[in-house]
Design a protein around this motif. Sequence first.
Motif, PDB file in Angstrom:
ATOM      1  N   ALA A  11       0.903  -1.167  -0.069  1.00 46.07           N
ATOM      2  CA  ALA A  11      -0.094  -0.047   0.012  1.00 46.07           C
ATOM      3  C   ALA A  11       0.785   1.189  -0.087  1.00 46.07           C
ATOM      4  CB  ALA A  11      -0.963  -0.082   1.034  1.00 46.07           C
ATOM      5  N   ILE A  12       1.954   1.180   0.702  1.00 44.59           N
ATOM      6  CA  ILE A  12       2.862   2.383   0.591  1.00 44.59           C
ATOM      7  C   ILE A  12       3.608   2.421  -0.498  1.00 44.59           C
ATOM      8  CG2 ILE A  12       5.040   3.181   1.629  1.00 44.59           C
ATOM      9  CD1 ILE A  12       4.058   1.815   4.188  1.00 44.59           C
ATOM     10  N   ALA A  13       3.719   1.407  -1.200  1.00 45.34           N
ATOM     11  CA  ALA A  13       4.863   1.608  -2.470  1.00 45.34           C
ATOM     12  C   ALA A  13       3.493   2.217  -3.684  1.00 45.34           C
ATOM     13  CB  ALA A  13       4.950   0.116  -2.848  1.00 45.34           C
ATOM     14  N   ALA A  14       2.215   1.939  -3.364  1.00 43.29           N
ATOM     15  CA  ALA A  14       1.228   2.273  -4.414  1.00 43.29           C
ATOM     16  C   ALA A  14       0.844   3.627  -4.068  1.00 43.29           C
ATOM     17  CB  ALA A  14      -0.053   1.567  -4.187  1.00 43.29           C
ATOM     18  N   ASP A  15       0.900   4.202  -2.782  1.00 44.77           N
ATOM     19  CA  ASP A  15       0.599   5.594  -2.414  1.00 44.77           C
ATOM     20  C   ASP A  15       1.459   5.997  -0.943  1.00 44.77           C
ATOM     21  OD1 ASP A  15      -0.427   7.982  -1.672  1.00 44.77           O
ATOM     22  OD2 ASP A  15      -2.567   7.404  -1.911  1.00 44.77           O
ATOM     23  N   SER A  16       2.380   6.553  -1.163  1.00 55.28           N
ATOM     24  CA  SER A  16       3.364   6.889  -0.003  1.00 55.28           C
ATOM     25  C   SER A  16       2.510   7.918   0.815  1.00 55.28           C
ATOM     26  CB  SER A  16       4.781   7.347  -0.454  1.00 55.28           C
ATOM     27  OG  SER A  16       4.714   8.294  -1.191  1.00 55.28           O
ATOM     28  N   GLN A  17       1.459   8.385   0.492  1.00 49.54           N
ATOM     29  CA  GLN A  17       0.931   9.442   1.034  1.00 49.54           C
ATOM     30  C   GLN A  17      -0.316   8.924   2.193  1.00 49.54           C
ATOM     31  OE1 GLN A  17       2.071  12.549   1.466  1.00 49.54           O
ATOM     32  NE2 GLN A  17       3.665  11.449   0.469  1.00 49.54           N
ATOM     33  N   ARG A  18      -0.425   7.353   2.213  1.00 47.03           N
ATOM     34  CA  ARG A  18      -1.484   6.999   2.936  1.00 47.03           C
ATOM     35  C   ARG A  18      -1.005   6.742   4.435  1.00 47.03           C
ATOM     36  NH1 ARG A  18      -5.405   2.789   0.677  1.00 47.03           N
ATOM     37  NH2 ARG A  18      -5.949   3.152   2.890  1.00 47.03           N
ATOM     38  N   ALA A  19      -1.402   7.325   5.428  1.00 45.87           N
ATOM     39  CA  ALA A  19      -1.021   7.323   6.843  1.00 45.87           C
ATOM     40  C   ALA A  19      -1.232   6.090   7.381  1.00 45.87           C
ATOM     41  CB  ALA A  19      -1.549   8.513   7.619  1.00 45.87           C
ATOM     42  N   ASP A  20      -2.370   5.874   7.253  1.00 45.24           N
ATOM     43  CA  ASP A  20      -3.003   4.569   7.665  1.00 45.24           C
ATOM     44  C   ASP A  20      -2.027   3.164   7.429  1.00 45.24           C
ATOM     45  OD1 ASP A  20      -4.152   4.869   5.190  1.00 45.24           O
ATOM     46  OD2 ASP A  20      -5.851   3.417   5.823  1.00 45.24           O
ATOM     47  N   ALA A  21      -1.519   3.362   6.198  1.00 46.17           N
ATOM     48  CA  ALA A  21      -0.685   2.021   5.687  1.00 46.17           C
ATOM     49  C   ALA A  21       0.595   1.942   6.445  1.00 46.17           C
ATOM     50  CB  ALA A  21      -0.410   2.228   4.280  1.00 46.17           C
ATOM     51  N   TYR A  22       1.184   3.247   6.938  1.00 44.46           N
ATOM     52  CA  TYR A  22       2.416   3.345   7.762  1.00 44.46           C
ATOM     53  C   TYR A  22       1.964   2.707   9.178  1.00 44.46           C
ATOM     54  CZ  TYR A  22       4.867   5.889   4.106  1.00 44.46           C
ATOM     55  OH  TYR A  22       5.558   6.107   2.929  1.00 44.46           O
ATOM     56  N   TYR A  23       0.649   3.137   9.820  1.00 44.14           N
ATOM     57  CA  TYR A  23       0.319   2.777  10.903  1.00 44.14           C
ATOM     58  C   TYR A  23       0.043   1.297  11.041  1.00 44.14           C
ATOM     59  CZ  TYR A  23      -2.272   2.708  15.364  1.00 44.14           C
ATOM     60  OH  TYR A  23      -2.875   2.192  16.458  1.00 44.14           O
ATOM     61  N   ILE A  24      -0.203   0.673   9.898  1.00 41.77           N
ATOM     62  CA  ILE A  24      -0.867  -0.724  10.076  1.00 41.77           C
ATOM     63  C   ILE A  24       0.716  -1.653  10.067  1.00 41.77           C
ATOM     64  CG2 ILE A  24      -1.389  -2.586   8.439  1.00 41.77           C
ATOM     65  CD1 ILE A  24      -3.924  -0.530   7.759  1.00 41.77           C
ATOM     66  N   LYS A  25       1.375  -1.092   9.279  1.00 43.46           N
ATOM     67  CA  LYS A  25       2.800  -1.453   9.256  1.00 43.46           C
ATOM     68  C   LYS A  25       3.492  -1.457  10.368  1.00 43.46           C
ATOM     69  CE  LYS A  25       7.434  -1.465   7.187  1.00 43.46           C
ATOM     70  NZ  LYS A  25       8.556  -0.855   6.074  1.00 43.46           N
ATOM     71  N   ALA A  26       3.638  -0.326  11.193  1.00 42.53           N
ATOM     72  CA  ALA A  26       4.132  -0.309  12.700  1.00 42.53           C
ATOM     73  C   ALA A  26       3.366  -1.362  13.566  1.00 42.53           C
ATOM     74  CB  ALA A  26       4.008   1.011  13.245  1.00 42.53           C
ATOM     75  N   GLN A  27       1.871  -1.490  13.508  1.00 50.92           N
ATOM     76  CA  GLN A  27       1.198  -2.133  14.318  1.00 50.92           C
ATOM     77  C   GLN A  27       1.937  -3.732  14.083  1.00 50.92           C
ATOM     78  OE1 GLN A  27       0.554  -0.175  16.709  1.00 50.92           O
ATOM     79  NE2 GLN A  27      -1.206  -0.984  16.921  1.00 50.92           N
ATOM     80  N   ALA A  54       6.607   8.410  10.112  1.00 56.92           N
ATOM     81  CA  ALA A  54       5.792   8.604   8.660  1.00 56.92           C
ATOM     82  C   ALA A  54       4.357   8.827   9.030  1.00 56.92           C
ATOM     83  CB  ALA A  54       6.062   7.509   7.946  1.00 56.92           C
ATOM     84  N   TYR A  55       3.724   7.927   9.820  1.00 59.28           N
ATOM     85  CA  TYR A  55       2.301   8.034  10.062  1.00 59.28           C
ATOM     86  C   TYR A  55       2.002   9.563  10.814  1.00 59.28           C
ATOM     87  CZ  TYR A  55      -1.757   7.600  12.663  1.00 59.28           C
ATOM     88  OH  TYR A  55      -3.208   7.837  13.351  1.00 59.28           O
ATOM     89  N   LEU A  56       2.808   9.829  11.821  1.00 62.18           N
ATOM     90  CA  LEU A  56       2.653  10.869  12.578  1.00 62.18           C
ATOM     91  C   LEU A  56       2.899  12.198  11.686  1.00 62.18           C
ATOM     92  CD1 LEU A  56       4.047  10.139  16.079  1.00 62.18           C
ATOM     93  CD2 LEU A  56       1.667  10.375  15.404  1.00 62.18           C
ATOM     94  N   ALA A  57       3.963  12.209  10.793  1.00 59.52           N
ATOM     95  CA  ALA A  57       4.229  13.118   9.931  1.00 59.52           C
ATOM     96  C   ALA A  57       2.942  13.576   8.862  1.00 59.52           C
ATOM     97  CB  ALA A  57       5.414  12.897   9.206  1.00 59.52           C
ATOM     98  N   THR A  61      -2.502  14.509  13.912  1.00 59.68           N
ATOM     99  CA  THR A  61      -3.722  14.400  14.866  1.00 59.68           C
ATOM    100  C   THR A  61      -4.617  13.136  14.471  1.00 59.68           C
ATOM    101  OG1 THR A  61      -5.105  15.665  13.088  1.00 59.68           O
ATOM    102  CG2 THR A  61      -3.859  16.634  14.860  1.00 59.68           C
ATOM    103  N   GLY A  62      -4.042  12.066  13.797  1.00 56.14           N
ATOM    104  CA  GLY A  62      -4.946  11.043  13.811  1.00 56.14           C
ATOM    105  C   GLY A  62      -5.513  10.916  12.008  1.00 56.14           C
ATOM    106  N   VAL A  63      -5.980   9.867  11.713  1.00 55.67           N
ATOM    107  CA  VAL A  63      -6.455   9.674  10.502  1.00 55.67           C
ATOM    108  C   VAL A  63      -7.961   9.989  10.369  1.00 55.67           C
ATOM    109  CG1 VAL A  63      -7.018   8.024   8.488  1.00 55.67           C
ATOM    110  CG2 VAL A  63      -4.952   7.887   9.674  1.00 55.67           C
ATOM    111  N   ALA A  64      -8.210  11.095   9.494  1.00 56.33           N
ATOM    112  CA  ALA A  64      -9.896  11.291   9.653  1.00 56.33           C
ATOM    113  C   ALA A  64     -10.611  10.021   9.123  1.00 56.33           C
ATOM    114  CB  ALA A  64      -9.897  12.453   8.807  1.00 56.33           C
ATOM    115  N   ARG A  65     -11.712   9.972   9.813  1.00 53.79           N
ATOM    116  CA  ARG A  65     -12.579   8.584   9.520  1.00 53.79           C
ATOM    117  C   ARG A  65     -13.881   9.219   8.749  1.00 53.79           C
ATOM    118  NH1 ARG A  65      -9.622   4.210  10.607  1.00 53.79           N
ATOM    119  NH2 ARG A  65      -8.561   4.713  12.700  1.00 53.79           N
TER     120      ARG A  65
END
Length: 65
Positions: A11-27, A54-57, A61-65
């Motif tokens: 997901a990060i490779a497809a779109d490096s601006q997806r914060a949730d993908a970085y969070y999922i990876k870390a988790q 990367a997620y925090l950058a 304030t968290g990912v908008a839902r």
Amino acid sequence: MDESAAAADKAIAADSQRADAYYIKAQALIPKATVDSKTQKIVAPPGTVEAYEAYLALAPTGVAR
């Protein structure tokens, strides 16, 4: 968890601006953390801290839902 980290990497490779993908990876990586026997400090697996940063950058304030 390895599958989750691999999917997050795709997901990060497809779109490096997806914060949730970085969070999922870390988790997905954090369960592999260890404790240094000398310092008793938690040692995160490689890539974990970077993924959280990367997620925090991208979503300080968290990912908008």
